[in-house]
Motif scaffolding. Structure first.
Motif, PDB file in Angstrom:
ATOM      1  N   GLY A  57       7.294   7.935 -11.538  1.00  0.00           N
ATOM      2  CA  GLY A  57       5.879   7.930 -11.907  1.00  0.00           C
ATOM      3  C   GLY A  57       5.130   9.040 -11.200  1.00  0.00           C
ATOM      4  N   GLY A  58       5.434   9.232  -9.925  1.00  0.00           N
ATOM      5  CA  GLY A  58       4.778  10.288  -9.156  1.00  0.00           C
ATOM      6  C   GLY A  58       5.043  11.657  -9.754  1.00  0.00           C
ATOM      7  N   PHE A  87       0.822  -1.212   0.000  1.00  0.00           N
ATOM      8  CA  PHE A  87       0.000   0.000   0.000  1.00  0.00           C
ATOM      9  C   PHE A  87       0.856   1.262   0.000  1.00  0.00           C
ATOM     10  CE2 PHE A  87      -4.554  -0.671   0.294  1.00  0.00           C
ATOM     11  CZ  PHE A  87      -4.631  -2.029   0.448  1.00  0.00           C
ATOM     12  N   ALA A  88       2.110   1.160   0.447  1.00  0.00           N
ATOM     13  CA  ALA A  88       2.956   2.353   0.531  1.00  0.00           C
ATOM     14  C   ALA A  88       3.522   2.756  -0.834  1.00  0.00           C
ATOM     15  CB  ALA A  88       4.085   2.123   1.526  1.00  0.00           C
ATOM     16  N   HIS A  89       3.274   1.934  -1.858  1.00  0.00           N
ATOM     17  CA  HIS A  89       3.851   2.253  -3.166  1.00  0.00           C
ATOM     18  C   HIS A  89       3.356   3.605  -3.693  1.00  0.00           C
ATOM     19  CE1 HIS A  89       6.622  -0.034  -5.619  1.00  0.00           C
ATOM     20  NE2 HIS A  89       6.156   0.606  -6.657  1.00  0.00           N
ATOM     21  N   GLY A  90       2.101   3.904  -3.428  1.00  0.00           N
ATOM     22  CA  GLY A  90       1.558   5.201  -3.835  1.00  0.00           C
ATOM     23  C   GLY A  90       2.291   6.345  -3.154  1.00  0.00           C
ATOM     24  N   LEU A  98       4.281   9.651  -4.322  1.00  0.00           N
ATOM     25  CA  LEU A  98       3.995  10.955  -3.715  1.00  0.00           C
ATOM     26  C   LEU A  98       5.281  11.657  -3.299  1.00  0.00           C
ATOM     27  CD1 LEU A  98       1.795  12.843  -2.419  1.00  0.00           C
ATOM     28  CD2 LEU A  98       2.099  11.506  -0.338  1.00  0.00           C
ATOM     29  N   LEU A  99       6.158  10.914  -2.603  1.00  0.00           N
ATOM     30  CA  LEU A  99       7.413  11.497  -2.145  1.00  0.00           C
ATOM     31  C   LEU A  99       8.276  11.911  -3.320  1.00  0.00           C
ATOM     32  CD1 LEU A  99       8.332   9.259   0.895  1.00  0.00           C
ATOM     33  CD2 LEU A  99       8.115  11.738   0.903  1.00  0.00           C
ATOM     34  N   GLY A 100       8.342  11.051  -4.339  1.00  0.00           N
ATOM     35  CA  GLY A 100       9.130  11.383  -5.532  1.00  0.00           C
ATOM     36  C   GLY A 100       8.682  12.708  -6.119  1.00  0.00           C
ATOM     37  N   ALA A 101       7.357  12.857  -6.240  1.00  0.00           N
ATOM     38  CA  ALA A 101       6.809  14.076  -6.817  1.00  0.00           C
ATOM     39  C   ALA A 101       7.184  15.294  -5.967  1.00  0.00           C
ATOM     40  CB  ALA A 101       5.299  13.952  -6.943  1.00  0.00           C
ATOM     41  N   LEU A 158       0.409  18.413  -7.808  1.00  0.00           N
ATOM     42  CA  LEU A 158       0.873  17.750  -6.598  1.00  0.00           C
ATOM     43  C   LEU A 158      -0.146  17.944  -5.503  1.00  0.00           C
ATOM     44  CD1 LEU A 158       4.121  19.580  -6.963  1.00  0.00           C
ATOM     45  CD2 LEU A 158       4.308  17.242  -6.163  1.00  0.00           C
ATOM     46  N   TRP A 159      -0.529  16.875  -4.848  1.00  0.00           N
ATOM     47  CA  TRP A 159      -1.317  17.011  -3.625  1.00  0.00           C
ATOM     48  C   TRP A 159      -1.192  15.725  -2.830  1.00  0.00           C
ATOM     49  CZ3 TRP A 159      -6.780  15.121  -3.288  1.00  0.00           C
ATOM     50  CH2 TRP A 159      -7.107  14.298  -4.368  1.00  0.00           C
ATOM     51  N   PRO A 160      -1.309  15.800  -1.519  1.00  0.00           N
ATOM     52  CA  PRO A 160      -0.954  14.661  -0.669  1.00  0.00           C
ATOM     53  C   PRO A 160      -1.787  13.405  -0.918  1.00  0.00           C
ATOM     54  CG  PRO A 160      -1.141  16.651   0.656  1.00  0.00           C
ATOM     55  CD  PRO A 160      -1.631  16.991  -0.708  1.00  0.00           C
ATOM     56  N   GLU A 161      -2.974  13.574  -1.500  1.00  0.00           N
ATOM     57  CA  GLU A 161      -3.830  12.405  -1.695  1.00  0.00           C
ATOM     58  C   GLU A 161      -3.519  11.660  -2.992  1.00  0.00           C
ATOM     59  OE1 GLU A 161      -6.541  11.460   0.522  1.00  0.00           O
ATOM     60  OE2 GLU A 161      -5.391  12.818   1.809  1.00  0.00           O
ATOM     61  N   MET A 162      -2.554  12.166  -3.786  1.00  0.00           N
ATOM     62  CA  MET A 162      -2.354  11.549  -5.105  1.00  0.00           C
ATOM     63  C   MET A 162      -1.914  10.094  -4.985  1.00  0.00           C
ATOM     64  SD  MET A 162       1.048  13.531  -6.456  1.00  0.00           S
ATOM     65  CE  MET A 162       1.769  12.313  -7.523  1.00  0.00           C
ATOM     66  N   GLY A 163      -1.164   9.770  -3.935  1.00  0.00           N
ATOM     67  CA  GLY A 163      -0.708   8.393  -3.749  1.00  0.00           C
ATOM     68  C   GLY A 163      -1.869   7.434  -3.535  1.00  0.00           C
ATOM     69  N   VAL A 164      -2.802   7.853  -2.694  1.00  0.00           N
ATOM     70  CA  VAL A 164      -3.973   7.021  -2.412  1.00  0.00           C
ATOM     71  C   VAL A 164      -4.794   6.812  -3.669  1.00  0.00           C
ATOM     72  CG1 VAL A 164      -5.848   6.666  -0.797  1.00  0.00           C
ATOM     73  CG2 VAL A 164      -4.050   8.289  -0.261  1.00  0.00           C
TER      74      VAL A 164
END
Lengths: 259, 302, 295
Positions: B200-201, B35-38, B42-45, B210-216
């Motif tokens: 990818g991010g 689940f942390a892959h998103g 996010l961090l990369g972005a 960019l926004w914090p929810e993009m990973g989810v």
């Protein structure tokens, strides 16, 4: 009583992603008989057993149990009809005690319903002492009484196999399918296993279908042997005849044996 | 119409694929859905954003640096968390990854805030292909992503590391017996899949924001692509990504009036914009129910 | 101060009910339900809408639990054959889908503005000044009922089948247990309990918006069950208490340090994530580990 076999398999075929694992396999097991199912690795023995016990649905073929067509029924249905199995890699509830495992196996579906659980707790409470007694009897039979309140996960491989037989016996099935009961088991324990299977047949009249590589085991308990090779019937007959069948020697006994 | 759908699917698919490759490899090797892959994405972005906005580094160099840092985060997460759970069942790793995902997202939102950001405010050059339009950035996204996938193909097939990875995903015990250093390979894998996710991010953030929810929002789609492609099958994951992207875009573009006509509804029926995010979830649920084993052969599909 | 204590005891009670439900599903049956918040939302909206349209609150709450249970069954039936990992992914997606619906269907849910003026249970009978105390007592009764129900379920033949689902489904099947139907029942019971918690929440706050049903609710419950101890019902009560207090205590950091509301919210979230990771690493069986049943 007509001498119709208790298990009658005919024309069993199944393939996985185009690879034919079983092709037109047929065999039968008479009531009270012990039949060995042998063949080299990959010959389809366990696949056949998985079809019989409902874990796989065959593409073609009919499996009859006590005269009824059970092809394609769920594993639970098959087990409840009285056809039960063990697994090559023993399956147990590892974080449940031996007694809990046995109670789980023994308890009746009526007592497992939500309604009975909430409103009919007295019924099971009355039945429980009887089941506990049976569970302890069976633990005695497989010589695991001293571990009754230990988690099943702490048992050695051989002990796990013994427990798995007790779990099957407590439900009093008509036919027991054993998938490599002697694999990885200490030779002393194998001797005990052989004695136990023979005793269960004599005392309780159970029938067995046994997959096994250990030829000593096979010839000590089996009335008949069915040999599979590359998913097809190769030969069948009494163990001493099979032992000398040139076709069998070529594909199976001719290859080096470690068991 | 169809051209635009196809074009959007290629863009979206190449974004999804950069994460799906890693998720499928981790699933086949370590037996869990990460689940942390998103959040690696996010961090990369956000790393890229930091280099661009604070250090004023060129976006493309920043993206590479972001990818390297993203890989480092993934590697550290293995060292600190996942490597300590090697003998635990997959469920435990999955739950741990969920904890990590919540943690990383909160850290990002705590540092950079919950509002959206962009890498640049400049107006985009727009190209027309027939009826369809594509922005300059989107063209570059597709090129970068395809290049990355080609590199991954070379890595998988022409390097010792790639051979080790494939051997391990086929049969862990056999790979160990053949003298492959499992732990070192797993560390490399974390770094590589982490940096691919981070890249990818950055690409997703370039395309949208960019926004914090993009990973989810991306991770569930990535799971869908991975499952559709057959767990453990890297090529399947890539194909799955483009298929999912197509399903998403097509369902948004289709006039669903034909479904509602029998009930007396007149006129066009499109999926309302408020439901745009929900489309990915719906696609995922449908994929799971219809193709639980994927459409391609997986290594050990669960 | 007493007001605050009563407020927190209700909040803890609501989470305790959900933690008990998740413990049945995950701790005993090994089901990864990552969509708990969906049933929380369904219970809350159903009970709020019913009571707003004139249904007596207690009846509305009961119907809400039933509706949540039905939705649980509808979700479980087509997905029960999926493996645990897939199921985790599907349930989280369904929860998100339901949240998007609650945000968008304004005619039903009031959209992002939410629903207000939700009636409270037996408000006419209880004097206003003792109402908080009454509500806390009401919550306690519901928690006790859910605890007794859960305890009856796990200490029974049914409970043993639940555990075999967690241990090895194929093994359960080979013993003649219809595993899928047990998963379904567990899903339904858990959904009803979470639905009830949702209803309680709606009537407690008297105002609900989609923001109350973010995935973080699910994760808080997970943290509570893991920390308290999976497979231990008392652990769930303990876990819910610890997590709710911890989660809310960070609100008071703001009294000492100058921090924005957003930063504080994220510190809370980071804490939940960290707690899940640390528990898994350092105390995988939780504070109160599962107890062996000895005969």
């Amino acid at each position: 009583m007509a001498a119709s076999p208790i298990i009658d398999v005919s024309g069993l075929s199944i393939s996985f992603r185009g690879v034919k694992a079983l092709q037109d396999v047929s065999f039968a097991l008479n009531s009270g008989e012990i039949v060995g199912l042998i063949g080299p690795n990959g010959s389809g023995k366990t696949t056949a057993l998985n079809c019989l016990s409902g874990f796989l649905k065959p593409d073609a073929g009919v499996i009859r149990f006590k005269g009824e067509d059970i092809t394609g029924q769920s594993p639970a249905e098959v087990a409840n009809r009285g056809l039960m199995r063990t697994f090559q890699v023993t399956k147990l509830a590892r974080r449940m005690t031996l007694i809990e495992n046995l109670l789980l196996a023994a308890q009746k579906a009526d007592d497992e319903s939500l309604f009975a659980t909430i409103f009919g707790r007295g019924t099971f409470a009355r039945r429980q002492p009887r089941l506990l007694e049976r569970a302890r009897e069976l633990l005695e039979t497989v010589k695991l009484s001293h571990l009754e309140n230990d988690y099943a996960g702490v048992l050695s491989g051989g002990q796990q196999r013994l427990l798995s037989i007790a779990l099957v016996l407590i439900r009093d099935p008509d036919v027991i399918l054993l998938d490599e009961p002697a694999a990885g088991v200490h030779p002393d324990l194998v001797v005990e296993f052989i004695a136990m299977v023979n005793r269960i047949r004599e005392e309780r009249g159970k029938s067995f279908l046994i997959i096994e590589h250990n030829m000593h085991f096979i010839s000590s308990v089996c009335d008949n042997v069915v040999v599979l090779d590359a998913g097809t019937n190769l030969a069948s007959g009494p163990p001493n005849v099979i032992h000398n069948d040139p076709r069998v020697l070529e594909v199976y006994l001719g290859t080096p044996q470690d068991a | 119409m169809l051209e635009q759908v196809l074009l959007n699917s290629v863009i979206r698919g190449s974004e999804i694929a950069s994460l799906a490759i890693g998720v499928t490899i981790l699933f086949s090797l370590l037996r869990f859905a990460n689940f942390a892959h998103g959040e690696f994405a996010l961090l990369g972005a956000y790393f890229t954003y930091f280099f661009v906005s604070v250090l004023e580094i060129n976006l493309w160099i920043a993206a590479v640096l972001g990818a390297v840092l993203g890989g480092a985060v993934a590697l550290s997460s293995d060292v600190a968390l996942f490597s300590r759970l090697r003998s635990s069942p997959g469920i435990v790793l999955l739950i741990a990854s969920l904890g990590l995902s919540i943690f990383l997202r909160a850290v990002v939102a705590g540092i950079w805030g919950v509002e959206g950001h962009n890498y640049s405010d400049e107006l985009e050059t727009i190209y027309r292909i027939g009826e369809a339009v594509i922005t300059h950035t989107q063209v570059i996204i597709v090129i970068v992503s395809f290049t990355a996938m080609a590199l991954f193909y070379l890595l998988l097939n022409h390097t010792q590391l790639g051979r080790a990875m494939r051997a391990m995903s086929d049969n862990m015990a056999l790979a160990k017996a053949r003298g492959i250093n499992i732990e070192v390979t797993i560390r490399w894998i974390w770094f590589i899949v982490g940096s691919y996710a981070a890249l990818g991010g950055t690409l997703i953030a370039m395309d949208t924001q960019l926004w914090p929810e993009m990973g989810v929002h991306i991770i569930l789609v990535v799971f869908a692509a991975t499952i559709l492609g057959g767990i453990g099958n890297v090529y399947g994951a890539v194909i799955g990504s483009f298929l999912i992207a197509f399903l998403e875009n097509a369902s948004l573009a289709i006039d669903w009036a034909f479904l509602f006509a029998p009930f007396g509804v007149e006129g066009s029926v499109y999926i309302p914009t408020g439901y745009k995010f929900a489309v990915s979830f719906a696609v995922l649920i449908i994929v799971m129910l219809l193709f639980p084993k994927g459409i391609m052969k997986g290594s050990k599909g669960d | 101060m007493i007001e605050l204590a009563l407020f927190f005891s209700v909040l803890i009670g609501i989470y305790a009910i959900m933690a008990l439900a998740l413990n049945l599903q995950y701790g005993y049956a090994g089901l990864l339900n990552f969509g708990l918040v969906a049933f929380f939302a369904i219970g809350a909206y159903a009970s709020a809408l019913l009571s707003l349209s004139g249904v007596p609150v207690l009846i509305a709450m009961a119907i809400a639990a039933v509706i949540a249970a039905i939705v649980g069954a509808l979700i479980a039936i087509p997905t029960m054959k999926l493996s645990v990992h897939y199921w985790a992914i599907v349930t989280i997606s369904i929860a998100e889908l339901i949240r998007v619906i609650s945000t968008n269907e304004e005619w039903l849910t009031g959209g992002t503005f939410g629903l207000g003026d939700i009636p409270q249970p037996l408000a006419a009978l209880v004097p206003l000044e003792s109402y908080p105390l009454f509500f806390a007592g009401f919550t306690l009764v519901l928690v006790a009922a859910c605890y007794l129900l859960s305890s009856a379920l796990v200490h029974s033949p049914y409970g043993r089948v639940l555990k075999v689902i967690r241990e090895d489904e194929d093994f359960g099947q080979s013993l003649g247990k219809d595993v899928a139907s047990f998963k379904l029942r567990t899903m339904v019971v858990g959904a009803a309990m979470v639905g009830l918690a949702g209803a309680l929440y709606a009537h407690f706050t008297t105002y609900i918006t989609p923001q109350a049903f973010e995935p973080i609710v699910t994760f808080i419950i997970w943290a509570a069950v893991i920390l308290g101890g999976k497979g231990n019902l008392l652990g769930s009560l303990l876990g819910a208490t610890v997590i709710v207090l911890l989660y809310n205590s960070t609100r008071f950091i703001g009294d000492y340090v100058e921090l924005s509301a957003v930063t504080l919210a994220n510190i809370r979230l980071a804490l939940i994530g960290l707690l899940i990771m640390l528990t898994v690493l350092l105390r995988p069986n939780g504070i109160l580990p599962e107890r062996k049943q000895v005969f």
